[in-house]
Design a protein around this motif. Structure first.
Motif: not given
Length: 300
Positions: A206-214
């Motif tokens: 989430g901190l690196v804006d990888n919302f799909s991975g999150c």
């Protein structure tokens, strides 16, 4: 940020990465980018080291810096050589216990050397091993240290997000695998430390804006907890965190209806958690209630 996370201070270490599976091989960053992305003091100190020295000729404190030099110029094999030399030196010292390595990582992280701390966190995780409950807890704590290092790195330079996605978070996934592969700990203990590790991973994504991975990480963790703990999943604080953070992920990806659903589930789960006191319960419930209000406003 709408994420909930455990309020503890733990050390984390960067796992060693074999050449066969190294995430360093997946992305090449050329030298002209390094000065912009890498902390200035590490870049300038290690630019000459990388081309002039053998790992055996470099002091203990510089090996981690040189490791990151080779990471940033995309040389996986060279990075591995310097990391392995650092591990060798640590193994040769009888006092290099996992907890002492973790404490050292904590210290240098707190002194602003967070990139170097990542490497020591992972080595500590490897030294803990996965054959005991204490070892799994140590690995989980090291994962938290990496998450805190990521927060420190991003507080100074947001442009490090791509490096964190490609080189740091994969190390955390490797640490999760260390826990998952344990065969000497009962399933519920192993599950609990595995999902806490997944919590640190999804927070970092989430901190690196990888919302799909999150989203994928959270859904996997929820499924694991519901399979192992069944109706008892909600007795663990981390389950409420996963529900809340999935709601936040939905909110950030323009799915307010789904966000509201999971914020409500988080509120209910926090009410059942048995591993927090009433003050913390009130805090997490209050947070999710506020997030629910924000998501409801999106729908109006």
């Amino acid at each position: 940020m709408g994420y909930n996370t455990e309020q503890v201070t733990h050390t984390v270490e960067q796992p060693s990465v074999s050449q066969a599976t190294s995430p360093l091989q997946d992305m090449r960053i050329y030298p002209q980018d390094v000065g912009r992305l890498l902390q200035e003091e590490i870049y300038h100190e290690t630019l000459s080291y990388g081309s002039r020295f053998d790992p055996a000729d470099i002091g203990f404190n510089d090996l981690a810096k040189v490791y990151w030099h080779w990471v940033f110029v995309g040389e996986a094999e060279e990075a591995t050589r310097f990391r392995d030399q650092l591990k060798k030196l640590l193994k040769e010292k009888s006092h290099s216990t996992p907890d002492k390595i973790q404490t050292f990582a904590d210290t240098i992280k707190d002194n602003g050397r967070d990139m170097e701390a990542v490497l020591f966190y992972h080595i500590a995780a490897e030294f803990y091993g996965n054959q005991s409950k204490a070892g799994l807890i140590g690995i989980k704590n090291c994962a938290n240290g990496i998450k805190e290092s990521i927060e420190a790195m991003l507080s100074r330079n947001k442009e490090l997000k791509s490096i964190i996605r490609t080189h740091v978070i994969p190390l955390m996934h490797d640490m999760r695998e260390m826990i998952r592969r344990s065969g000497d700990v009962n399933e519920k203990d192993r599950c609990l430390w595995e999902v806490w590790c997944l919590h640190r991973i999804e927070r970092s994504e989430g901190l690196v804006d990888n919302f799909s991975g999150c989203e994928n990480t959270i859904k996997e963790a929820i499924a694991i907890m519901e399979r192992v703990f069944q109706e008892g999943a909600a007795t663990h604080l981390v389950y409420g965190h996963f529900l809340n953070n999935l709601g936040y992920t939905y909110e950030q990806t323009s799915r307010p209806n789904d966000a509201c659903e999971y914020f409500r589930k988080a509120i209910a789960a926090y009410g059942k958690a048995e591993d927090i006191d009433d003050d913390l319960r009130a805090k997490w419930v209050s947070n999710s209630i506020q997030f629910l209000k924000d998501a409801n406003r999106q729908m109006q």
